[in-house]
Design an enzyme around this catalytic site. Sequence first.
Site, PDB file in Angstrom:
ATOM      1  N   VAL A   1      -4.687  28.663  -5.865  1.00 53.95           N
ATOM      2  CA  VAL A   1      -5.661  29.262  -4.970  1.00 53.95           C
ATOM      3  C   VAL A   1      -6.629  30.328  -5.555  1.00 53.95           C
ATOM      4  CG1 VAL A   1      -4.278  28.597  -2.903  1.00 53.95           C
ATOM      5  CG2 VAL A   1      -4.125  31.023  -3.918  1.00 53.95           C
TER       6      VAL A   1
ATOM      7  N   GLU B   1     -13.434  32.277 -24.975  1.00 51.16           N
ATOM      8  CA  GLU B   1     -14.276  31.322 -24.360  1.00 51.16           C
ATOM      9  C   GLU B   1     -15.716  31.848 -24.238  1.00 51.16           C
ATOM     10  OE1 GLU B   1     -12.472  28.914 -20.945  1.00 51.16           O
ATOM     11  OE2 GLU B   1     -14.468  29.429 -19.854  1.00 51.16           O
ATOM     12  N   TYR B   2     -15.827  33.053 -23.581  1.00 50.14           N
ATOM     13  CA  TYR B   2     -17.185  33.650 -23.468  1.00 50.14           C
ATOM     14  C   TYR B   2     -17.915  33.665 -24.791  1.00 50.14           C
ATOM     15  CZ  TYR B   2     -16.770  35.385 -18.321  1.00 50.14           C
ATOM     16  OH  TYR B   2     -16.724  35.416 -17.142  1.00 50.14           O
TER      17      TYR B   2
ATOM     18  N   ALA C   1      -8.121  22.522  -3.576  1.00 46.33           N
ATOM     19  CA  ALA C   1      -9.477  22.536  -4.386  1.00 46.33           C
ATOM     20  C   ALA C   1      -9.446  21.671  -5.494  1.00 46.33           C
ATOM     21  CB  ALA C   1      -9.905  23.864  -4.466  1.00 46.33           C
TER      22      ALA C   1
ATOM     23  N   ARG D   1      -4.904  25.629   2.978  1.00 51.76           N
ATOM     24  CA  ARG D   1      -5.217  26.579   4.184  1.00 51.76           C
ATOM     25  C   ARG D   1      -6.016  25.750   5.250  1.00 51.76           C
ATOM     26  NH1 ARG D   1      -8.899  31.659   3.961  1.00 51.76           N
ATOM     27  NH2 ARG D   1     -10.253  30.083   3.076  1.00 51.76           N
ATOM     28  N   THR D   2      -7.083  25.224   4.652  1.00 54.88           N
ATOM     29  CA  THR D   2      -7.982  24.236   5.772  1.00 54.88           C
ATOM     30  C   THR D   2      -7.522  23.042   5.518  1.00 54.88           C
ATOM     31  OG1 THR D   2      -9.788  25.796   5.060  1.00 54.88           O
ATOM     32  CG2 THR D   2     -10.262  23.823   6.057  1.00 54.88           C
TER      33      THR D   2
ATOM     34  N   ALA E   1      -8.053  33.458  -7.111  1.00 53.93           N
ATOM     35  CA  ALA E   1      -7.477  34.678  -7.560  1.00 53.93           C
ATOM     36  C   ALA E   1      -7.892  35.699  -6.622  1.00 53.93           C
ATOM     37  CB  ALA E   1      -7.826  34.822  -8.968  1.00 53.93           C
TER      38      ALA E   1
ATOM     39  N   SER F   1      -5.526  25.847 -18.536  1.00 56.21           N
ATOM     40  CA  SER F   1      -7.126  25.878 -18.850  1.00 56.21           C
ATOM     41  C   SER F   1      -7.376  24.349 -19.221  1.00 56.21           C
ATOM     42  CB  SER F   1      -7.252  26.231 -20.531  1.00 56.21           C
ATOM     43  OG  SER F   1      -8.556  26.200 -20.865  1.00 56.21           O
ATOM     44  N   GLY F   2      -8.757  23.972 -18.888  1.00 54.81           N
ATOM     45  CA  GLY F   2      -9.135  22.531 -19.131  1.00 54.81           C
ATOM     46  C   GLY F   2     -10.173  22.005 -17.978  1.00 54.81           C
ATOM     47  N   GLY F   3     -10.106  23.005 -17.132  1.00 59.42           N
ATOM     48  CA  GLY F   3     -11.056  22.439 -15.835  1.00 59.42           C
ATOM     49  C   GLY F   3     -10.327  21.390 -15.133  1.00 59.42           C
TER      50      GLY F   3
ATOM     51  N   HIS G   1      -7.983  34.058 -23.496  1.00 59.35           N
ATOM     52  CA  HIS G   1      -8.351  32.710 -23.858  1.00 59.35           C
ATOM     53  C   HIS G   1      -9.898  32.869 -23.133  1.00 59.35           C
ATOM     54  CE1 HIS G   1      -9.573  28.950 -21.638  1.00 59.35           C
ATOM     55  NE2 HIS G   1      -8.808  28.211 -22.531  1.00 59.35           N
ATOM     56  N   ASN G   2     -10.077  33.361 -21.939  1.00 58.74           N
ATOM     57  CA  ASN G   2     -11.358  33.101 -21.335  1.00 58.74           C
ATOM     58  C   ASN G   2     -12.335  34.075 -22.200  1.00 58.74           C
ATOM     59  OD1 ASN G   2      -9.873  31.804 -19.517  1.00 58.74           O
ATOM     60  ND2 ASN G   2     -11.121  32.478 -17.649  1.00 58.74           N
TER      61      ASN G   2
ATOM     62  N   LYS H   1      -4.182  33.942 -20.720  1.00 58.70           N
ATOM     63  CA  LYS H   1      -5.039  33.145 -20.341  1.00 58.70           C
ATOM     64  C   LYS H   1      -6.546  33.979 -20.154  1.00 58.70           C
ATOM     65  CE  LYS H   1      -7.487  29.889 -18.229  1.00 58.70           C
ATOM     66  NZ  LYS H   1      -8.083  30.024 -17.206  1.00 58.70           N
TER      67      LYS H   1
END
Length: 471
Positions: A76, A191-192, A13, A35-36, A78, A130-132, A187-188, A184
Amino acid sequence: MNTMCDIGIIGMAVMGQNLALNIARKGFRVAVFNRTQERTREFVNTRLQGEPIVPTHSLEEFVSVLGKPRRIMLMVKAGQAVDEFMEALFPLLEPGDLIIDGGNSFFQDTERRLQEAEKRGLLFLGTGVSGGEYGALHGPSIMPGGHREGYELVSEILERAAAQVEDGPCCSYLGPGGSGHFVKMVHNGIEYAMMEAIAEIYDILRKIYGLSSSAIQSIFEEWNESDVASYLVEITGKILGVEDPETKKPLVDLILDAAEQKGTGKWTSQVAFDLGVPTPVINQAVIARSLSSFKEKRVLLSQIWGRKNDTALCFDSKAKDALRQTLFLSMVAAFSEGFHLLQVASEELQYNLNLVDIARIWKGGCILRARMLSSIQKALAENPLLIFAASEFTQKVKESTKYARQIVKTALEFATPVPVLSATLAYIDSWTSASLPANLLQAQRDFFGAHTYKRIDRPGTFHTVWEGETE
Ligand SMILES: NC(=O)c1ccc[n+]([C@@H]2O[C@H](COP(=O)([O-])OP(=O)(O)OC[C@H]3O[C@@H](n4cnc5c(N)ncnc54)[C@H](OP(=O)(O)O)[C@@H]3O)[C@@H](O)[C@H]2O)c1
């Protein structure tokens, strides 16, 4: 020439694709599997430009093209997908092989998975990334925890793929067990809080001062050269400048104001409660997202309440400066809460975290990257309980607090909710109050539950019959 792959990535992805390209462009040979199969095919057809990436069509084939000890990174969704892939991989691997979970897994799942791997003689790393999309391709911030021996197997690959800042790569072994995913998660949470603080400032600018999106865009662009300079401030400026191609209106004005969440912020609050660490700023950011999601009910209630958005205040450079200082304060408070939580977790869960190093690896590639992280590194080196109270910050925080009070007061007068900005003040005011009204709480607890209390004038534990004994 050795044609075996240096690492394999499962999950093609957004994150997996970009990380595979990033690693391959650093000269490592990368096997990929999804998987796909269609997704792998599309990736190979549309994005490969001669990079040493080997697409595979079954897990058996994937494992067979990896050099030993095998190094496999899962990118993949989580949760169940990670367990399913691990179960499928176990019979195909040999002792000494390494599995890295690079998704946003809950740290307790990582602890369990690490033990599952260990039982089979495998090495395991739970790794925050992190970093998208952009970070994954150009250099993310990478937070690995788990088997140190496992880290040694991939340190060169991960450190070269990571963002680079003046004091090194934004990747470093953080500690044992689920520590990488714990870091992490926090970190999130931070971020929120930072996202919500920025959103509240934006709301004040548009509703109380009546500024247009393009005027607010210029303000965020200007602030990105100041003490609040950060990735999130930068992208906010960019977002505000984007026009909807059809209506020609600012796109942000057409987006439904109902925030979604995947749960990492909520986990941070839950874990903070479990560990007894006060994180009101992060908590309010999580609550603000939940509350926003009740859009229909809010619309109905706003009609019953007769709410109007009359703008009244004149915007000037003083207001702009006060708003910047308020944002600065909330950012410092969010980092303070996060690092306090990390510090307590480090002791309670025996992670032995190096907080200065964590601030360092958040300086590049990361959603949290911010100019203030260099000061945070210095503040953490003093080993304070709370960053905002380190000498690096005290004076500036005291100064910013004065401005934040004016801003929050104005927001309250205009009934514009600023849960994170006000929680920031409550957090700092509470921590810096020698006296809090918890004496009354203790008395109430003792009144109805005989929970006892301590006194300030003598040692011991006391209970009072506050009124006539009940039957
Ligand atoms: N997107 C971001 O900005 C970002 C940033 C940091 C971290 N992360 C984390 O990185 C991980 C990957 O994120 P992402 O956004 O690239 O992808 P994602 O949307 O979270 O997950 C999609 C990937 O997971 C696979 N998958 C989902 N359910 C599965 C199952 N039951 N069994 C096997 N495979 C399954 C999908 O395979 P199929 O193609 O077969 O459906 C696909 O490869 C996640 O844990 C995410 O939280 C994401």
